[in-house]
Motif scaffolding. Sequence first.
Motif, mmCIF file in Angstrom:
data_model
loop_
_atom_site.group_PDB
_atom_site.id
_atom_site.type_symbol
_atom_site.label_atom_id
_atom_site.label_comp_id
_atom_site.label_asym_id
_atom_site.label_seq_id
_atom_site.Cartn_x
_atom_site.Cartn_y
_atom_site.Cartn_z
ATOM 1 N N LEU A 161 -27.079 -109.538 35.712
ATOM 2 C CA LEU A 161 -26.543 -108.799 36.855
ATOM 3 C C LEU A 161 -27.396 -107.551 37.005
ATOM 4 O O LEU A 161 -27.512 -106.757 36.067
ATOM 5 C CB LEU A 161 -25.079 -108.443 36.618
ATOM 6 N N VAL A 162 -28.010 -107.398 38.175
ATOM 7 C CA VAL A 162 -28.917 -106.270 38.388
ATOM 8 C C VAL A 162 -28.434 -105.393 39.541
ATOM 9 O O VAL A 162 -27.711 -105.847 40.437
ATOM 10 C CB VAL A 162 -30.357 -106.750 38.677
ATOM 11 N N VAL A 163 -28.854 -104.139 39.493
ATOM 12 C CA VAL A 163 -28.596 -103.181 40.572
ATOM 13 C C VAL A 163 -29.918 -102.525 40.939
ATOM 14 O O VAL A 163 -30.913 -102.636 40.214
ATOM 15 C CB VAL A 163 -27.568 -102.108 40.135
ATOM 16 N N GLN A 164 -29.934 -101.834 42.093
ATOM 17 C CA GLN A 164 -31.140 -101.118 42.492
ATOM 18 C C GLN A 164 -31.463 -100.032 41.467
ATOM 19 O O GLN A 164 -30.576 -99.469 40.830
ATOM 20 C CB GLN A 164 -30.941 -100.480 43.867
ATOM 21 N N ASN B 139 -25.216 -121.256 37.499
ATOM 22 C CA ASN B 139 -25.054 -120.679 36.159
ATOM 23 C C ASN B 139 -24.607 -119.224 36.225
ATOM 24 O O ASN B 139 -23.784 -118.772 35.423
ATOM 25 C CB ASN B 139 -26.379 -120.755 35.394
ATOM 26 N N VAL B 140 -25.148 -118.468 37.177
ATOM 27 C CA VAL B 140 -24.820 -117.046 37.243
ATOM 28 C C VAL B 140 -23.393 -116.804 37.718
ATOM 29 O O VAL B 140 -22.838 -115.734 37.501
ATOM 30 C CB VAL B 140 -25.828 -116.268 38.127
ATOM 31 N N HIS B 141 -22.805 -117.792 38.359
ATOM 32 C CA HIS B 141 -21.386 -117.685 38.725
ATOM 33 C C HIS B 141 -20.557 -117.594 37.451
ATOM 34 O O HIS B 141 -19.641 -116.774 37.342
ATOM 35 C CB HIS B 141 -20.980 -118.907 39.549
ATOM 36 N N TYR B 142 -20.914 -118.431 36.476
ATOM 37 C CA TYR B 142 -20.234 -118.404 35.183
ATOM 38 C C TYR B 142 -20.513 -117.087 34.455
ATOM 39 O O TYR B 142 -19.625 -116.508 33.824
ATOM 40 C CB TYR B 142 -20.689 -119.587 34.339
ATOM 41 N N LEU B 143 -21.750 -116.591 34.551
ATOM 42 C CA LEU B 143 -22.079 -115.310 33.930
ATOM 43 C C LEU B 143 -21.226 -114.189 34.501
ATOM 44 O O LEU B 143 -20.683 -113.365 33.755
ATOM 45 C CB LEU B 143 -23.569 -114.988 34.134
ATOM 46 N N LEU B 144 -21.076 -114.153 35.822
ATOM 47 C CA LEU B 144 -20.275 -113.103 36.441
ATOM 48 C C LEU B 144 -18.830 -113.157 35.954
ATOM 49 O O LEU B 144 -18.231 -112.116 35.649
ATOM 50 C CB LEU B 144 -20.322 -113.216 37.964
ATOM 51 N N LEU B 145 -18.267 -114.356 35.877
ATOM 52 C CA LEU B 145 -16.891 -114.495 35.384
ATOM 53 C C LEU B 145 -16.751 -113.890 33.999
ATOM 54 O O LEU B 145 -15.773 -113.196 33.691
ATOM 55 C CB LEU B 145 -16.483 -115.966 35.353
ATOM 56 N N ASN B 146 -17.737 -114.125 33.139
ATOM 57 C CA ASN B 146 -17.686 -113.615 31.774
ATOM 58 C C ASN B 146 -17.919 -112.107 31.696
ATOM 59 O O ASN B 146 -17.298 -111.418 30.887
ATOM 60 C CB ASN B 146 -18.711 -114.353 30.907
ATOM 61 N N ILE B 147 -18.811 -111.590 32.537
ATOM 62 C CA ILE B 147 -19.041 -110.141 32.569
ATOM 63 C C ILE B 147 -17.763 -109.419 32.978
ATOM 64 O O ILE B 147 -17.365 -108.423 32.355
ATOM 65 C CB ILE B 147 -20.189 -109.788 33.544
ATOM 66 N N ASP C 85 -12.435 -106.335 31.466
ATOM 67 C CA ASP C 85 -11.068 -106.261 32.011
ATOM 68 C C ASP C 85 -11.036 -106.209 33.534
ATOM 69 O O ASP C 85 -10.204 -105.514 34.134
ATOM 70 C CB ASP C 85 -10.325 -105.054 31.415
ATOM 71 N N LEU C 86 -11.944 -106.922 34.158
ATOM 72 C CA LEU C 86 -11.970 -107.030 35.613
ATOM 73 C C LEU C 86 -11.782 -108.489 36.015
ATOM 74 O O LEU C 86 -12.022 -109.399 35.217
ATOM 75 C CB LEU C 86 -13.295 -106.507 36.174
ATOM 76 N N LYS C 87 -11.379 -108.710 37.267
ATOM 77 C CA LYS C 87 -11.224 -110.048 37.811
ATOM 78 C C LYS C 87 -12.064 -110.177 39.077
ATOM 79 O O LYS C 87 -12.533 -109.172 39.630
ATOM 80 C CB LYS C 87 -9.753 -110.331 38.127
ATOM 81 N N LEU C 88 -12.239 -111.427 39.534
ATOM 82 C CA LEU C 88 -12.994 -111.632 40.770
ATOM 83 C C LEU C 88 -12.379 -110.864 41.930
ATOM 84 O O LEU C 88 -13.091 -110.387 42.823
ATOM 85 C CB LEU C 88 -13.049 -113.129 41.118
ATOM 86 N N GLU C 89 -11.047 -110.720 41.900
ATOM 87 C CA GLU C 89 -10.356 -110.012 42.978
ATOM 88 C C GLU C 89 -10.693 -108.515 43.009
ATOM 89 O O GLU C 89 -10.460 -107.836 44.006
ATOM 90 C CB GLU C 89 -8.846 -110.181 42.842
ATOM 91 N N ASP C 90 -11.259 -108.017 41.901
ATOM 92 C CA ASP C 90 -11.584 -106.583 41.821
ATOM 93 C C ASP C 90 -12.923 -106.249 42.475
ATOM 94 O O ASP C 90 -13.265 -105.066 42.638
ATOM 95 C CB ASP C 90 -11.618 -106.129 40.361
ATOM 96 N N VAL D 12 -22.981 -115.732 27.556
ATOM 97 C CA VAL D 12 -23.224 -117.110 27.990
ATOM 98 C C VAL D 12 -24.432 -117.672 27.248
ATOM 99 O O VAL D 12 -25.225 -116.923 26.662
ATOM 100 C CB VAL D 12 -23.486 -117.195 29.508
ATOM 101 N N ASN D 13 -24.585 -118.997 27.310
ATOM 102 C CA ASN D 13 -25.745 -119.646 26.690
ATOM 103 C C ASN D 13 -26.915 -119.768 27.658
ATOM 104 O O ASN D 13 -28.059 -119.611 27.278
ATOM 105 C CB ASN D 13 -25.362 -121.050 26.198
ATOM 106 N N ASN D 14 -26.606 -120.072 28.932
ATOM 107 C CA ASN D 14 -27.632 -120.354 29.937
ATOM 108 C C ASN D 14 -28.544 -121.481 29.450
ATOM 109 O O ASN D 14 -29.739 -121.308 29.237
ATOM 110 C CB ASN D 14 -28.466 -119.102 30.249
ATOM 111 N N LEU D 15 -27.956 -122.659 29.309
ATOM 112 C CA LEU D 15 -28.683 -123.831 28.833
ATOM 113 C C LEU D 15 -29.399 -124.548 29.971
ATOM 114 O O LEU D 15 -28.975 -124.485 31.127
ATOM 115 C CB LEU D 15 -27.705 -124.812 28.172
ATOM 116 N N GLN D 16 -30.463 -125.228 29.630
ATOM 117 C CA GLN D 16 -31.163 -126.086 30.569
ATOM 118 C C GLN D 16 -30.981 -127.520 30.101
ATOM 119 O O GLN D 16 -31.292 -127.856 28.958
ATOM 120 C CB GLN D 16 -32.656 -125.724 30.631
#
Length: 321
Positions: free
Chosen positions: A122-125, A148-156, A161-166, A215-219
Motif C-alpha cells: 500500500l503506497v501513498v504520495q 492479490n492486493v485486495h487480500y492484502l488490503l483486508l489484512n492491513i 482495527d479498521l474495516k472496509l467500511e472505514d 500475506v504470502n503473495n504466492l505465484q
Amino acid sequence: MNSQQISWARSAILLTSLATALFLGGCSKSDPQTQVLNIGFQKYGILPILKVQGSLENALKSQGIKIRWVEFPAGPQLLEGLNVGSVAFGEAGEAPPIFAQAANSNIVYVANQPGAPHGEALVVQKNSPIQSVADLKGKRIALNKGSNVHYLLLNILEANDLKLEDIQVVYLPPADARAAFERGSVDAWVIWDPFLAAAEQQLGARVLKDGQGLVNNLQFYLADRKFAESNPKVIQTIIQELNTTTQWVAQHQDEAASLLEQPTGLEHNILKTSISRMGFGVRPVSQEVSHAQQKVADAFYAQKLIPVKLDIQAAILKQTP
C-alpha cells in the motif's frame, strides 16, 4: 470479477482462440509424433524468461511435445483461457484461481513459487500527510478488485482495527489506478510488482505497508485438470524447468531484468527491483501452501467476492509417486 471484466476476458480469449489450436493440438502431417502444448504467459514473470531462453522446448522435444506460447494481459484472462481450452498451462497470483474455481472451472494447481510479501504494498504520495494505517480512515484507496492486493488490503485493515467500511475503496485496474494516484484523485494505492517498483522509482511513491507479516503473495502454476492428470511426465518436466529458471534468475538478476525490458517496456532498474523481491524456486503445492490459499478463499467468501465457499485442496493436483 464484474460483468465488464468477464466480457473483456471472454473477448480476449475469443481472439486468442481464433489464432491458436486447442491446448493439446492434433498431430501434424510432417511429424505425426509431435503434439502442440499451448502455454499461457504474461509479460512479466518467470514464464516469459523461460520462453526467451528456450530450455523448455528442448526438454519436451524428446516427449514429442512442441510449445506454442500464448500471451495474456493479466491473470484473470489467462485463467479464462485455461477454462475454455485455448491453453493447458499458465501462471497467476493467488486471487485469479480462486475466482476460476468459484466459477466451477476444471483447473488444478500444479506448483508455486515461494511467497513474495515485499512484492506488493500500500503506497501513498511521497508528500502525503498520511503517516500510518490509522490515517487511512475515510480516505480513498485504489486497487484492482479481487486481486492479490485486495487480500492484502483486508489484512492491513484488520491488523489495524479498521474495516472496509472505514475507507473508500476505488476499484481500478493498474493503469487507471496509477493515473488516479498521480493526479491525487485517490489518497493511496494498493499494488504489486512491477507496477509497485515503477511507482516507487518514477513517482517517488512511499510504502506505507507491504505484505511482510500479513500475506504470502504466492505465484501459482496451473493447468487444465484432464491434461495434467493425463500427462504427469510433461507436468514434472515443466516444473523442473521452471525451478531451474528461477534459480538462474536468482543468481543473474541483472541479466533477467534485461530479458524483460522489451516485453514489459519497463526500465532496467524497475525490473531489477521487482525481480529482487520475487520468491525463487518452484515446487509442487504443499499442504501448508494449500492451507494458506484456503485462507484467501475464505476471506473473499466472507466479503461476498465469490458466491460459494471453496475447498482449495480439491483443486490441487495429486502428484504421482
